[in-house]
Design an enzyme around this catalytic site. Structure first.
Site, PDB file in Angstrom:
ATOM      1  N   HIS A  84       0.754  -0.791  -0.206  1.00  9.38           N
ATOM      2  CA  HIS A  84      -0.016  -0.017   0.073  1.00  9.38           C
ATOM      3  C   HIS A  84       0.628   1.197   0.214  1.00  9.38           C
ATOM      4  CE1 HIS A  84      -0.125  -0.232   4.162  1.00  9.38           C
ATOM      5  NE2 HIS A  84       0.103   1.360   4.198  1.00  9.38           N
ATOM      6  N   ASP A 221       1.434  -7.742   1.644  1.00 10.29           N
ATOM      7  CA  ASP A 221       1.350  -5.877   2.049  1.00 10.29           C
ATOM      8  C   ASP A 221       2.978  -6.111   2.236  1.00 10.29           C
ATOM      9  OD1 ASP A 221       1.232  -2.892   2.094  1.00 10.29           O
ATOM     10  OD2 ASP A 221      -0.251  -3.332   3.256  1.00 10.29           O
ATOM     11  N   SER A 589       4.371   2.650   8.295  1.00 10.46           N
ATOM     12  CA  SER A 589       4.329   0.634   7.238  1.00 10.46           C
ATOM     13  C   SER A 589       5.230   0.778   6.721  1.00 10.46           C
ATOM     14  CB  SER A 589       2.527   1.355   6.387  1.00 10.46           C
ATOM     15  OG  SER A 589       1.468   1.282   7.235  1.00 10.46           O
TER      16      SER A 589
HETATM   17  N1  ARG Z   1      -5.090   0.400   7.773  1.00 11.61           N
HETATM   18  C1  ARG Z   1      -3.660   0.467   7.358  1.00 11.61           C
HETATM   19  C2  ARG Z   1      -3.455   2.376   7.542  1.00 11.61           C
HETATM   20  O1  ARG Z   1      -3.311   2.656   7.870  1.00 11.61           O
HETATM   21  C3  ARG Z   1      -3.579   0.204   5.303  1.00 11.61           C
HETATM   22  C4  ARG Z   1      -4.059   1.232   4.652  1.00 11.61           C
HETATM   23  C5  ARG Z   1      -3.871   0.457   3.803  1.00 11.61           C
HETATM   24  N2  ARG Z   1      -5.145  -0.964   3.411  1.00 11.61           N
HETATM   25  C6  ARG Z   1      -6.365  -0.678   3.058  1.00 11.61           C
HETATM   26  N3  ARG Z   1      -6.803  -2.067   3.022  1.00 11.61           N
HETATM   27  N4  ARG Z   1      -7.144   0.267   2.546  1.00 11.61           N
HETATM   28  O2  ARG Z   1      -2.829   2.540   6.323  1.00 11.61           O
HETATM   29  N1  ASP Z   2      -1.090   1.218   8.317  1.00 11.50           N
HETATM   30  C1  ASP Z   2      -0.327   2.023   8.694  1.00 11.50           C
HETATM   31  C2  ASP Z   2       0.608   2.822   8.023  1.00 11.50           C
HETATM   32  O1  ASP Z   2       0.022   2.875   6.214  1.00 11.50           O
HETATM   33  C3  ASP Z   2      -0.115   1.760   9.751  1.00 11.50           C
HETATM   34  C4  ASP Z   2      -0.763   2.176  11.063  1.00 11.50           C
HETATM   35  O2  ASP Z   2      -1.668   2.783  11.054  1.00 11.50           O
HETATM   36  O3  ASP Z   2      -0.816   1.297  12.230  1.00 11.50           O
HETATM   37  O4  ASP Z   2       1.347   3.993   8.218  1.00 11.50           O
END
Ligand code: ARG
Ligand code: ASP
Length: 656
Positions: A84, A221, A589
């Site tokens: 991502h 990921d 991330s």
């Molecule tokens: N929750 C994670 C973060 O805050 C991954 C976000 C990307 N993935 C998604 N399915 N939207 O960045």
């Molecule tokens: N998914 C988040 C990021 O892209 C990490 C988190 O918020 O724990 O940095």
């Protein structure tokens, strides 16, 4: 025996920091934590983690693209980060003929690696406390504006000085603890970073929005890049002549894996946390902002989903937008719930009472009341500001009219028409007329209904332009200056309150709130119990992917190759993801997750939603970061990418 247990219990209660894995620590000050880290299992020295005199772990970690973290895993500049985090670059290289998002991408030789104009990575050269230099010339009779001007001038001088030697040096002076301390960060920025590999989205985004922020998790990921340098190993613009960058340090990859209880630490760039705020702000977040924004986004998501479910083409057009809206929506739900469960508002109010008792007669007296008063003034204005962003300023028609860049191929008018009515209505009903532009109030009366207004706006560009203009004018010229002014006063008060909190609790170790500077969080692999009678074990496996696999559900439709490989047998226990207690946030991330020897065991990519209040308050029972097991990356490279030659560059260890 009993006596021993008792004394251990006593010790634990006297040293609560031994249990909690809260904290994002500054690498250059890690010697202050190293004893605790070693007591918990670390087998490295402070110099192994951060040093300006010898190659150390910091030299293998980069700020990737300005919002993620990445790490070096070969002596030839090979870098790992999340799928991502690489998503937009993979997308830019994708077309109907080469859909790298869908099918994945593997450069089979160096000349197939794809350049990404604009993408940079930053290595930290050094960081140092420059508080005295930044405040040089400060006199106590100066007012706040004069103080700020002085700080800006001194910081600018330090920055220029640090960047003087050129060669990609970038420096910044960052305020820590609300400006009680200043650090100079000096980076070397490389700007030729090429895409080397990415799994198909059905692996790299497996689980999609359904599994986002959730456990059990099975998302692969990751994506792979390579940093290129000029012949002198220094940063250079893209050129076919450039050569792979030789890092001072690259990470060894551990094949030993992790199990519950193992020590881990995360080295990366957390973006933003607010651990020391006043109860009035926590109250606003948990009782106003989060619930209201969640409600609005539920409407937006339902509306998009209805159309996405009806058409494959619309699903493609809106999947990225949907993901953006859904990501914070889900995070806020965990944050609201977590803050309420921890009774953080009451806990902070209690703290504030004790603080004021202690502060009586000191320079800190009355700070908490001043903050409460500032929030009373800020909250209604800030709420309106947030409503603008969440409702009327999210209508695509109005965004286009206001001139924001938008790809017309990703626009579907029927969604936007319904969105217009829903968002205009929500805005109108939720805010006092004093927060609306006069034009809005007048037109609302003229049209009588949002539907009639919508028909006019979608039929007549001039109507759209005028509405967009009036909304943005009010937002930028009226609301925003008020918000900035109030927040500025609040931040200034926090400068004193922060110092006060540190004086009040002088024996506690305070870590500065995250601000995208390099930090270390440490903890251990551990599952959690989300609710009564459920315990989540901390390691997921390929078996779980196969259990979720369903060709009829987009988020769970894995590539046929993966099914075939699994069918061959022997892969049930292939690890995929794991949970740990490391304190992380957005920006972490892609961060390397390291074991007691500093070897790479995983890549951080998410947290569990029940623990997302960790940006405000950390609960050791619920706050877990989610990492991709590095052995799953190797498995995918080998079995799906058929790119084993990449493994030849890496260094492995199987020692525990
Ligand atoms: N929750 C994670 C973060 O805050 C991954 C976000 C990307 N993935 C998604 N399915 N939207 O960045
Ligand atoms: N998914 C988040 C990021 O892209 C990490 C988190 O918020 O724990 O940095």
């Amino acid at each position: 025996m009993k006596k021993l247990i008792l004394s251990v219990a006593l010790l634990l209660s006297a040293l609560p920091f031994l249990k909690a894995d809260e904290g994002m620590w500054l690498p250059s000050l890690i010697s202050q934590r190293i004893g605790d880290m070693q007591a918990k299992g670390l087998r490295l020295s402070a110099e192994d983690i951060y040093s300006v005199n010898q190659a150390c772990l910091k030299d293998a970690v980069v700020l990737f693209g300005g919002g993620c973290t990445g790490e070096l895993v070969s002596d030839r500049g090979l870098l790992l980060t999340n799928h991502h985090c690489g998503y937009s670059y993979i997308q830019k290289h994708s077309s109907v003929e080469h859909d790298y998002l869908k099918d994945g991408f593997w450069a089979l030789s160096q000349d197939q690696e794809l350049p990404n104009p604009g993408l940079t990575v930053r290595f930290l050269e050094k960081m140092e406390d420059v508080t005295a230099l930044v405040l040089k010339g400060y006199k106590s009779k100066m007012n706040e504006d004069q103080r700020q001007a002085l700080i800006r001038k001194n910081a600018e001088k330090l920055r220029k000085e640090a960047e003087k030697a050129g060669n990609g040096l970038r420096a910044s002076v960052e305020a820590l603890y609300y400006g009680n301390q200043y650090f100079l960060f000096v980076f070397r920025e490389y700007r030729d970073v090429r895409l080397v590999g990415a799994p198909p989205s059905s692996i790299g985004k497996f689980g999609g929005e359904t599994d986002n922020w959730m456990w059990p998790r099975h998302t692969g990921d990751f994506s792979i890049f390579r940093i290129y340098a000029g012949k002198d190993n220094m940063p250079a613009d893209y050129s076919p002549e450039n050569i792979p960058y030789t890092p001072k340090k690259s990470l060894r990859i551990s094949l030993a894996g992790v199990k519950e209880g193992d020590f881990t630490f995360v080295y990366g760039c957390p973006g933003s946390t607010r651990e020391y705020i006043h109860s009035a702000e926590v109250d606003y977040i948990a009782n106003v902002s989060d619930p209201e924004k969640i409600g609005i986004r539920t409407t937006r998501l339902q509306l998009m989903k209805k159309h996405m479910d009806m058409s494959q083409a619309v699903r493609i057009q809106y999947s990225s937008k949907y993901a953006g809206v859904a990501n914070a929506w889900k995070k806020w739900q965990g944050e609201e719930k977590g803050i309420k469960k921890m009774k953080t508002v009451a806990a902070k109010q209690d703290f504030e009472k004790r603080f004021e008792q202690w502060a009586a007669g000191s320079e800190y007296k009355g700070i908490t009341d001043r903050l409460a008063a500032l929030y009373a003034a800020r909250n209604p204005v800030f709420r309106a500001y947030e409503y603008y962003n969440e409702t009327v300023r999210s209508i695509e028609k109005l965004r286009m009219a206001a001139g924001y860049p938008m790809d017309p191929k990703d626009y579907y008018e029927p969604i936007d028409k319904e969105m217009f009515v829903a968002m205009m209505d929500c805005f109108d009903k939720s805010l006092d007329d004093s927060f609306k532009p006069a034009y809005f109030i007048q037109k609302r009366k003229e049209y009588g209904s949002m539907e009639a207004w919508r028909d006019a706006v979608f039929a007549d560009e001039a109507e759209a332009n005028e509405l967009a203009f009036s909304i943005d004018s009010f937002y930028f010229n009226v609301l925003r200056p008020q918000v900035f002014e109030l927040e500025n006063s609040i931040d200034l008060t926090y400068r004193d309150y922060m110092r006060g909190q540190m004086a009040f609790d002088a024996s506690k170790a305070f870590y500065p709130d995250a601000n995208l500077t390099l930090r270390i969080a440490y903890g251990h692999v551990e599952g959690y119990s989300p609710s009564d009678a459920i315990y989540y074990r901390p390691v997921s496996t390929l078996k779980g992917i196969i259990e979720k696999d369903n060709p009829a559900i987009f988020d769970y439709n894995i590539p046929q190759t993966l099914r075939d490989i699994y069918a061959e047998g022997g892969h049930d226990d292939q690890p995929v993801c794991f949970l740990a207690t490391n304190h992380t946030t957005g920006g972490n991330s892609g961060s390397p997750v390291l074991n007691a020897d500093g070897d790479l065991v995983g890549i951080n990519f998410d947290r569990v939603w029940e623990g997302t209040m960790s940006d405000i308050v950390f609960d050791p029972d619920f706050c877990r970061n989610i990492s991709l097991d590095v052995r799953y990356i190797l498995f995918i490279i080998r079995e799906i990418g058929h790119a084993s030659y990449l493994l030849d560059e890496m260094h492995f260890t199987s020692s525990k």
